[in-house]
Scaffold this motif. Structure first.
Motif, short mmCIF file in Angstrom:
data_model
loop_
_atom_site.label_atom_id
_atom_site.label_comp_id
_atom_site.label_asym_id
_atom_site.label_seq_id
_atom_site.Cartn_x
_atom_site.Cartn_y
_atom_site.Cartn_z
N ALA A 1 86.82 -55.07 -29.34
CA ALA A 1 86.61 -55.68 -30.66
C ALA A 1 87.44 -54.99 -31.75
N LEU A 2 87.99 -53.82 -31.43
CA LEU A 2 88.76 -53.05 -32.43
C LEU A 2 90.20 -53.56 -32.57
N PHE A 3 90.60 -54.50 -31.71
CA PHE A 3 92.00 -54.92 -31.67
C PHE A 3 92.15 -56.38 -32.05
N ARG A 4 93.35 -56.73 -32.51
CA ARG A 4 93.58 -58.08 -33.02
C ARG A 4 94.58 -58.85 -32.15
N ASN A 5 94.50 -60.18 -32.26
CA ASN A 5 95.42 -61.03 -31.50
C ASN A 5 95.98 -62.17 -32.36
N ASP A 6 95.92 -61.97 -33.67
CA ASP A 6 96.35 -63.04 -34.58
C ASP A 6 97.78 -62.85 -35.08
N ILE A 7 98.45 -61.82 -34.60
CA ILE A 7 99.87 -61.61 -34.95
C ILE A 7 100.64 -61.26 -33.68
N PRO A 8 101.96 -61.49 -33.66
CA PRO A 8 102.73 -61.16 -32.44
C PRO A 8 102.75 -59.66 -32.19
N LEU A 9 102.94 -59.31 -30.92
CA LEU A 9 102.95 -57.89 -30.54
C LEU A 9 103.95 -57.08 -31.36
N LYS A 10 105.13 -57.63 -31.60
CA LYS A 10 106.17 -56.85 -32.32
C LYS A 10 105.72 -56.46 -33.73
N ASP A 11 104.75 -57.17 -34.28
CA ASP A 11 104.27 -56.86 -35.63
C ASP A 11 103.01 -56.00 -35.64
N LYS A 12 102.44 -55.73 -34.49
CA LYS A 12 101.20 -54.93 -34.43
C LYS A 12 101.52 -53.45 -34.64
N LYS A 13 100.67 -52.78 -35.40
CA LYS A 13 100.81 -51.33 -35.56
C LYS A 13 99.81 -50.59 -34.69
N ILE A 14 98.79 -51.31 -34.22
CA ILE A 14 97.76 -50.71 -33.37
C ILE A 14 97.62 -51.58 -32.12
N THR A 15 97.87 -50.98 -30.96
CA THR A 15 97.91 -51.75 -29.71
C THR A 15 97.04 -51.07 -28.64
N ALA A 16 96.85 -51.80 -27.53
CA ALA A 16 95.98 -51.28 -26.48
C ALA A 16 96.51 -51.60 -25.09
N GLU A 17 96.10 -50.76 -24.15
CA GLU A 17 96.47 -50.90 -22.75
C GLU A 17 95.20 -50.91 -21.91
N VAL A 18 95.25 -51.63 -20.79
CA VAL A 18 94.19 -51.54 -19.79
C VAL A 18 94.84 -51.16 -18.47
N CYS A 19 94.10 -50.42 -17.65
CA CYS A 19 94.64 -50.01 -16.35
C CYS A 19 94.07 -50.90 -15.24
N VAL A 20 94.84 -50.97 -14.17
CA VAL A 20 94.49 -51.84 -13.04
C VAL A 20 93.09 -51.50 -12.51
N HIS A 21 92.74 -50.21 -12.47
CA HIS A 21 91.44 -49.85 -11.89
C HIS A 21 90.26 -50.33 -12.73
N HIS A 22 90.44 -50.38 -14.05
CA HIS A 22 89.34 -50.88 -14.89
C HIS A 22 89.20 -52.40 -14.80
N LEU A 23 90.25 -53.06 -14.29
CA LEU A 23 90.18 -54.51 -14.04
C LEU A 23 89.73 -54.81 -12.61
N THR A 24 89.60 -53.77 -11.79
CA THR A 24 89.35 -53.96 -10.36
C THR A 24 87.95 -53.50 -9.93
N PHE A 25 87.58 -52.30 -10.36
CA PHE A 25 86.32 -51.71 -9.90
C PHE A 25 85.23 -51.77 -10.98
N THR A 26 83.97 -51.58 -10.55
CA THR A 26 82.86 -51.38 -11.48
C THR A 26 82.03 -50.19 -10.99
N ASN A 27 81.03 -49.80 -11.77
CA ASN A 27 80.19 -48.67 -11.37
C ASN A 27 79.46 -48.92 -10.04
N ASP A 28 79.32 -50.16 -9.65
CA ASP A 28 78.69 -50.46 -8.34
C ASP A 28 79.53 -49.92 -7.19
N ASP A 29 80.84 -49.78 -7.42
CA ASP A 29 81.74 -49.32 -6.35
C ASP A 29 81.66 -47.82 -6.10
#
Length: 445
Positions: free
Chosen positions: A243-271
């Motif tokens: 919720a801290l990040f925006r998507n209403d402007i193109p990436l080249k104009d963003k001053k604050i950006t975010a990354e996600v890693c493959v493992h956080h898209l793959t696993f959960t605490n159940d694993d």
């Protein structure tokens, strides 16, 4: 040397189209239908295959210098190109930490000598090296890296005055690891009181909790907004943070950006039940609701980049009791194949995979002439057979540490060829022993 790729399905800038592609020396010189074979020294028939830009992984730990029993630049960059990753940004928490210009340049010398892929090494910030940080050259160094929560290595930056000085003094991209140290310490003590050092790993996501992540990332964003700094937050792990990040402007104009890693898209605490400490990462793999929230933010462009945080440890180290078991796991060989599996499962489009793994890291870091399939750009390219099933097993894992948390995973897509700067570096399981990786350059003032 001229290489011609015939009849490929090129994935680039939101489009998939069939074309030929001519490589001349290190550059893409022509993209057109029916380029005559007579124009090339070498021809690859890519009928039925997809041609992608090489992946740019903006966050890896290749462990050299000082920790080469876990991994080294040669072994890990080799595993990267087998996975379609042609460029990487390595982090400063090696031994010694890369916190002076001299130590940073030592790493670049190692990269020049040993890397099979294109390389960049981030400059590390500490509580007392502001002068060194400010000497960093924005043209040939990827970023300033700050650990706002202690992770692997001893690089915690927790002095508020120092942080504000760094944020307000540099125009360079600042990349941050965000976890609140006091919250983690208090949570660790609570579980230690009950379990001693043998805390069950299933509690890892409650120790390095949602609160620890949100508190730190929201504070970093506040500081960036106050100072005008260019901030990139590594490895988001909670839905709340998105919720801290925006998507209403193109990436080249963003001053604050975010990354996600493959493992956080793959696993959960159940694993944790089946995988145990093999999926112990900082920040921790969290709940299904967090995973769902990260996917949602990735697809609606609040999250800009997919990376790995590739961090090998030996099998023996990963068997230690909780408090002495290091966090991190190797991923760079398998990140693209895993994301292609998500494409097969209709969770993400092929165009979006390329956007988040190739185009966006190039835009965000202002990498010069890479990350796209375009004439005049460096020929960092990956050919993928979308219907060539295989299983991740011990005997095909290339990491020096020799294991993966993904062992036993079945994949439908296989990377067949990888070009690095126009050179066929990987061809159906066979590596060229010549190293053609180059130091990344950045198109910045």
């Amino acid at each position: 040397m001229k290489s011609l790729i015939k009849n490929a399905k090129i994935v680039n800038e939101g489009q998939i189209f069939e074309s030929d592609l001519l490589i001349e020396n290190d550059l893409i010189s022509k993209i057109a239908k029916n380029i005559p074979e007579s124009e090339a020294d070498k021809v690859i028939d890519a009928t039925g295959k997809y041609l992608l830009p090489g992946v740019i992984d903006d966050q890896v730990h290749f462990r050299e210098p000082g920790l080469t029993h876990k991994g080294d630049i040669a072994s890990e960059s080799k595993s990267a190109i087998a996975g379609g990753v042609t460029s990487f940004v390595d982090q400063p928490n090696t031994v010694p930490n890369a916190v002076t210009q001299e130590l940073l340049e030592e790493k670049y010398k190692l990269g020049a000598e040993k890397s099979y892929a294109n390389y960049s090494f981030s400059m590390g910030g500490t509580n007392d090296n502001l002068e060194e940080v400010l000497k960093t050259n924005p043209k040939n160094v990827s970023a300033i890296k700050l650990f706002l929560g202690s992770s692997t290595g001893n690089m915690l930056v927790d002095n508020p005055e120092t942080l504000e000085k760094i944020f307000s003094s540099t125009k360079m991209l600042i990349c941050v690891h965000c976890e609140d140290e006091d919250t983690i310490k208090a949570n660790t003590e609570k579980y230690k009181a009950e379990y001693g050092d043998d805390i069950p790993v299933k509690f890892h996501h409650l120790i390095r909790s949602e609160e620890a992540c949100y508190k730190s990332s929201s504070k970093a964003i506040e500081l960036a907004q106050k100072t005008g700094a260019r901030l990139h937050i590594f490895h988001l792990s909670t839905a709340k943070e998105t919720a801290l990040f925006r998507n209403d402007i193109p990436l080249k104009d963003k001053k604050i950006t975010a990354e996600v890693c493959v493992h956080h898209l793959t696993f959960t605490n159940d694993d944790y039940e089946t995988k145990g400490s093999l999926i112990k990462w900082n920040p921790a793999v969290k709940t299904q609701a967090d995973k769902d929230g990260l996917w949602e933010a990735l697809l609606d462009d609040r999250i800009d980049v997919i990376a790995t945080d590739h961090a090998p440890h030996t099998w023996e180290e990963k068997q230690n009791l909780y408090t002495s078991c290091p966090s991190g796991a190797p991923l760079v060989q398998h990140s693209l194949p895993v994301m292609l599996e998500n494409y097969h499962n209709e969770k993400i489009s092929l165009e979006k995979v390329v956007e988040k793994m190739c185009h966006n890291p190039a835009i965000l870091f202002e990498v010069d002439k890479r990350g796209f399939v375009k004439e005049g750009y460096k020929a960092d390219l990956v050919l993928v057979d979308m219907d060539n099933p295989w299983t991740i097993e011990k005997d095909n894992i290339l990491y020096k540490c020799g294991w993966s948390p993904l062992e036993g995973t079945n994949l439908k897509s296989k990377i067949t060829q990888t070009f690095v700067n126009g050179h066929l570096a990987y061809d159906n399981g066979v590596f060229s022993e010549e190293k053609h990786g180059e130091r990344l350059e950045f198109d910045r003032e």
